[in-house]
Design a protein around this motif. Structure first.
Motif, PDB file in Angstrom:
ATOM      1  N   ASP A 181       1.138  22.022  -6.227  1.00 33.03           N
ATOM      2  CA  ASP A 181       0.851  23.044  -7.232  1.00 33.03           C
ATOM      3  C   ASP A 181       0.737  24.441  -6.631  1.00 33.03           C
ATOM      4  OD1 ASP A 181       0.800  21.090  -9.169  1.00 33.03           O
ATOM      5  OD2 ASP A 181      -1.377  20.828  -9.083  1.00 33.03           O
ATOM      6  N   GLU A 182       0.085  24.543  -5.464  1.00 36.15           N
ATOM      7  CA  GLU A 182      -0.246  25.843  -4.912  1.00 36.15           C
ATOM      8  C   GLU A 182       0.675  26.282  -3.766  1.00 36.15           C
ATOM      9  OE1 GLU A 182      -2.487  27.753  -6.256  1.00 36.15           O
ATOM     10  OE2 GLU A 182      -3.204  26.238  -7.696  1.00 36.15           O
ATOM     11  N   HIS A 183       1.151  25.331  -2.980  1.00 28.96           N
ATOM     12  CA  HIS A 183       1.956  25.660  -1.798  1.00 28.96           C
ATOM     13  C   HIS A 183       3.144  24.701  -1.714  1.00 28.96           C
ATOM     14  CE1 HIS A 183      -1.427  28.173  -0.594  1.00 28.96           C
ATOM     15  NE2 HIS A 183      -2.216  27.116  -0.739  1.00 28.96           N
ATOM     16  N   PRO A 184       4.145  24.878  -2.570  1.00 30.11           N
ATOM     17  CA  PRO A 184       5.264  23.919  -2.620  1.00 30.11           C
ATOM     18  C   PRO A 184       6.032  23.782  -1.303  1.00 30.11           C
ATOM     19  CG  PRO A 184       5.715  25.888  -3.934  1.00 30.11           C
ATOM     20  CD  PRO A 184       4.271  25.943  -3.566  1.00 30.11           C
ATOM     21  N   VAL A 185       6.112  24.867  -0.511  1.00 33.40           N
ATOM     22  CA  VAL A 185       6.822  24.772   0.762  1.00 33.40           C
ATOM     23  C   VAL A 185       6.070  23.845   1.717  1.00 33.40           C
ATOM     24  CG1 VAL A 185       7.635  26.055   2.781  1.00 33.40           C
ATOM     25  CG2 VAL A 185       7.862  27.052   0.499  1.00 33.40           C
ATOM     26  N   LEU A 186       4.751  24.041   1.820  1.00 36.97           N
ATOM     27  CA  LEU A 186       3.943  23.160   2.656  1.00 36.97           C
ATOM     28  C   LEU A 186       3.981  21.720   2.138  1.00 36.97           C
ATOM     29  CD1 LEU A 186       0.776  25.350   3.380  1.00 36.97           C
ATOM     30  CD2 LEU A 186       2.659  24.812   4.923  1.00 36.97           C
TER      31      LEU A 186
ATOM     32  N   GLN B  23       4.938  18.406   4.258  1.00 40.16           N
ATOM     33  CA  GLN B  23       4.050  17.255   4.394  1.00 40.16           C
ATOM     34  C   GLN B  23       4.717  15.972   3.915  1.00 40.16           C
ATOM     35  OE1 GLN B  23       1.458  17.050   6.014  1.00 40.16           O
ATOM     36  NE2 GLN B  23       0.370  18.995   6.056  1.00 40.16           N
ATOM     37  N   VAL B  24       5.432  16.048   2.797  1.00 35.68           N
ATOM     38  CA  VAL B  24       6.131  14.867   2.297  1.00 35.68           C
ATOM     39  C   VAL B  24       7.192  14.438   3.297  1.00 35.68           C
ATOM     40  CG1 VAL B  24       7.678  14.010   0.492  1.00 35.68           C
ATOM     41  CG2 VAL B  24       5.653  15.329  -0.123  1.00 35.68           C
ATOM     42  N   GLY B  25       7.873  15.417   3.911  1.00 36.15           N
ATOM     43  CA  GLY B  25       8.876  15.090   4.913  1.00 36.15           C
ATOM     44  C   GLY B  25       8.270  14.494   6.159  1.00 36.15           C
ATOM     45  N   LEU B  26       7.082  15.002   6.531  1.00 37.29           N
ATOM     46  CA  LEU B  26       6.435  14.520   7.747  1.00 37.29           C
ATOM     47  C   LEU B  26       5.883  13.114   7.602  1.00 37.29           C
ATOM     48  CD1 LEU B  26       4.469  17.699   8.861  1.00 37.29           C
ATOM     49  CD2 LEU B  26       6.111  16.466  10.269  1.00 37.29           C
TER      50      LEU B  26
ATOM     51  N   LEU C 289       0.824  -1.203   0.000  1.00 38.30           N
ATOM     52  CA  LEU C 289       0.000   0.000   0.000  1.00 38.30           C
ATOM     53  C   LEU C 289       0.858   1.252   0.000  1.00 38.30           C
ATOM     54  CD1 LEU C 289      -2.734   1.447   0.269  1.00 38.30           C
ATOM     55  CD2 LEU C 289      -2.549   1.162   2.755  1.00 38.30           C
ATOM     56  N   GLU C 290       1.916   1.250   0.805  1.00 37.24           N
ATOM     57  CA  GLU C 290       2.764   2.436   0.894  1.00 37.24           C
ATOM     58  C   GLU C 290       3.461   2.724  -0.427  1.00 37.24           C
ATOM     59  OE1 GLU C 290       5.408   2.194   4.185  1.00 37.24           O
ATOM     60  OE2 GLU C 290       3.816   2.442   5.687  1.00 37.24           O
ATOM     61  N   GLU C 291       3.710   1.705  -1.226  1.00 37.62           N
ATOM     62  CA  GLU C 291       4.288   1.931  -2.538  1.00 37.62           C
ATOM     63  C   GLU C 291       3.358   2.776  -3.415  1.00 37.62           C
ATOM     64  OE1 GLU C 291       5.272  -1.746  -4.337  1.00 37.62           O
ATOM     65  OE2 GLU C 291       6.790  -2.315  -2.840  1.00 37.62           O
ATOM     66  N   GLN C 292       2.059   2.673  -3.164  1.00 39.71           N
ATOM     67  CA  GLN C 292       1.082   3.407  -3.948  1.00 39.71           C
ATOM     68  C   GLN C 292       0.859   4.828  -3.438  1.00 39.71           C
ATOM     69  OE1 GLN C 292       0.019   1.846  -6.612  1.00 39.71           O
ATOM     70  NE2 GLN C 292       0.909  -0.116  -6.007  1.00 39.71           N
ATOM     71  N   MET C 293       1.026   5.051  -2.141  1.00 42.85           N
ATOM     72  CA  MET C 293       0.630   6.336  -1.574  1.00 42.85           C
ATOM     73  C   MET C 293       1.776   7.172  -1.017  1.00 42.85           C
ATOM     74  SD  MET C 293      -1.225   5.096   1.980  1.00 42.85           S
ATOM     75  CE  MET C 293      -1.592   6.777   2.467  1.00 42.85           C
ATOM     76  N   LEU C 294       3.022   6.668  -1.097  1.00 42.53           N
ATOM     77  CA  LEU C 294       4.152   7.473  -0.658  1.00 42.53           C
ATOM     78  C   LEU C 294       4.522   8.456  -1.754  1.00 42.53           C
ATOM     79  CD1 LEU C 294       6.476   4.970   1.242  1.00 42.53           C
ATOM     80  CD2 LEU C 294       4.857   6.638   2.154  1.00 42.53           C
ATOM     81  N   VAL C 295       4.195   9.711  -1.544  1.00 43.48           N
ATOM     82  CA  VAL C 295       4.379  10.753  -2.562  1.00 43.48           C
ATOM     83  C   VAL C 295       5.822  11.225  -2.544  1.00 43.48           C
ATOM     84  CG1 VAL C 295       3.677  13.045  -3.302  1.00 43.48           C
ATOM     85  CG2 VAL C 295       1.979  11.440  -2.398  1.00 43.48           C
ATOM     86  N   ASP C 296       6.388  11.384  -3.730  1.00 46.13           N
ATOM     87  CA  ASP C 296       7.747  11.902  -3.877  1.00 46.13           C
ATOM     88  C   ASP C 296       7.688  13.322  -4.441  1.00 46.13           C
ATOM     89  OD1 ASP C 296      10.386  12.100  -5.822  1.00 46.13           O
ATOM     90  OD2 ASP C 296      10.762  10.966  -3.982  1.00 46.13           O
ATOM     91  N   LYS C 297       8.694  14.120  -4.126  1.00 47.31           N
ATOM     92  CA  LYS C 297       8.715  15.505  -4.595  1.00 47.31           C
ATOM     93  C   LYS C 297       8.812  15.619  -6.107  1.00 47.31           C
ATOM     94  CE  LYS C 297      10.703  17.421  -0.355  1.00 47.31           C
ATOM     95  NZ  LYS C 297      11.808  18.196   0.267  1.00 47.31           N
ATOM     96  N   SER C 298       9.232  14.563  -6.772  1.00 42.26           N
ATOM     97  CA  SER C 298       9.375  14.595  -8.232  1.00 42.26           C
ATOM     98  C   SER C 298       8.088  14.244  -8.971  1.00 42.26           C
ATOM     99  CB  SER C 298      10.485  13.620  -8.661  1.00 42.26           C
ATOM    100  OG  SER C 298      10.128  12.284  -8.321  1.00 42.26           O
TER     101      SER C 298
END
Length: 259
Positions: A228-233, A237-240, A108-117
């Motif tokens: 798209d709208e808030h790249p810093v946030l 979130q990706v880091g968290l 499941l995590e392979e599907q939902m772990l978002v990468d910055k790229s």
């Protein structure tokens, strides 16, 4: 009073229409007085009258599409605002409890772990994959009890959100909230987990899986909005939650493991 207001509204529109027709008539009369060419005016009038339905069709379609596009963008902004509030207040905690019941969590995590790229195509693929992913839910009484404790502690907030008229505008989030509320209702109806039969625990675990699918799909959609709208946030979130577990960030938004 409402009937009078309605009549007044249409009367104002009728008055504007008459005023515009009167202005057009004045210009035609002025042209006729200056040139005396009534045949040209008649031909010009009928040619434009013949093209009027075409103008209405083209302008109507274009304007309608533009208006619908704008409304869709506004709805998406409002939805993402609600998603941000929801996940910050309770969504992440609930999703973490739900993930504890997943026996094929690595898949499941392979599907939902978002990468910055990730780009729009990759986000769309993740949503499709999550929607069709076959969850294997573990009917663990202890984990189910922890999940239900979390849900019950947020019961009033979930009920308040489901009763919000704006939620009806966002079908995906409303459906997700209803799936969580369904779990809460079942918990109140079934009673303590340690007294439930195995088949009942299995049923509860399956319902929890449906709620998790909704939560995970919305989570990926929300992260796409942040990218798209808030790249810093989005970076925060990706880091968290890049491992679906909270991590501490330093002042620059980097995790300690990056040092």
């Amino acid at each position: 009073m409402p009937y009078f207001a309605l009549d007044k509204k249409y009367f104002s529109k009728f008055a504007i229409a008459l005023g515009l027709l009167a202005i057009s008539g004045i210009f035609f009369l002025g042209f006729w007085a200056a040139t005396g060419d009534l045949a040209y005016i008649s031909k010009y009038f009928y040619i434009h009258l013949a093209f009027l339905p075409i103008h209405a069709l083209v302008l109507g379609l274009i304007l309608d599409e533009l208006i619908q596009l704008r409304e869709k963008m506004e709805r998406r902004k409002r939805l993402n605002m609600f998603l941000g509030i929801f996940y910050r207040q309770m969504g992440i905690d609930i999703m973490l409890n739900l993930l504890n019941l997943v026996s094929n969590r690595d898949e499941l995590e392979e599907q939902m772990l978002v990468d910055k790229s990730w780009n729009a195509r990759r986000f769309a693929k993740a949503r499709r994959d999550l929607h069709g992913f076959k969850l294997k839910m573990e009917p663990n009484p202890r984990m189910l009890a922890a999940l239900m404790d979390t849900l019950v502690s947020r019961e009033q907030e979930i009920i308040a959100m489901t009763r919000n008229p704006l939620m009806l505008e966002f079908e995906s989030l409303h459906h997700c909230l209803l799936s969580l509320f369904h779990l809460i209702e079942e918990y109140h109806f079934r009673g303590p987990m340690d007294k439930l039969r195995p088949e009942v625990l299995k049923h509860l675990a399956q319902d929890a899986g449906k709620a998790l699918t909704n939560l995970a799909t919305l989570w990926v959609a929300y992260l796409e909005h942040l990218k798209d709208e808030h790249p810093v946030l989005f970076g925060f979130q990706v880091g968290l939650h890049n491992s679906i577990q909270p991590m501490e960030l330093d002042a620059n938004g980097d995790s300690p493991e990056d040092d």
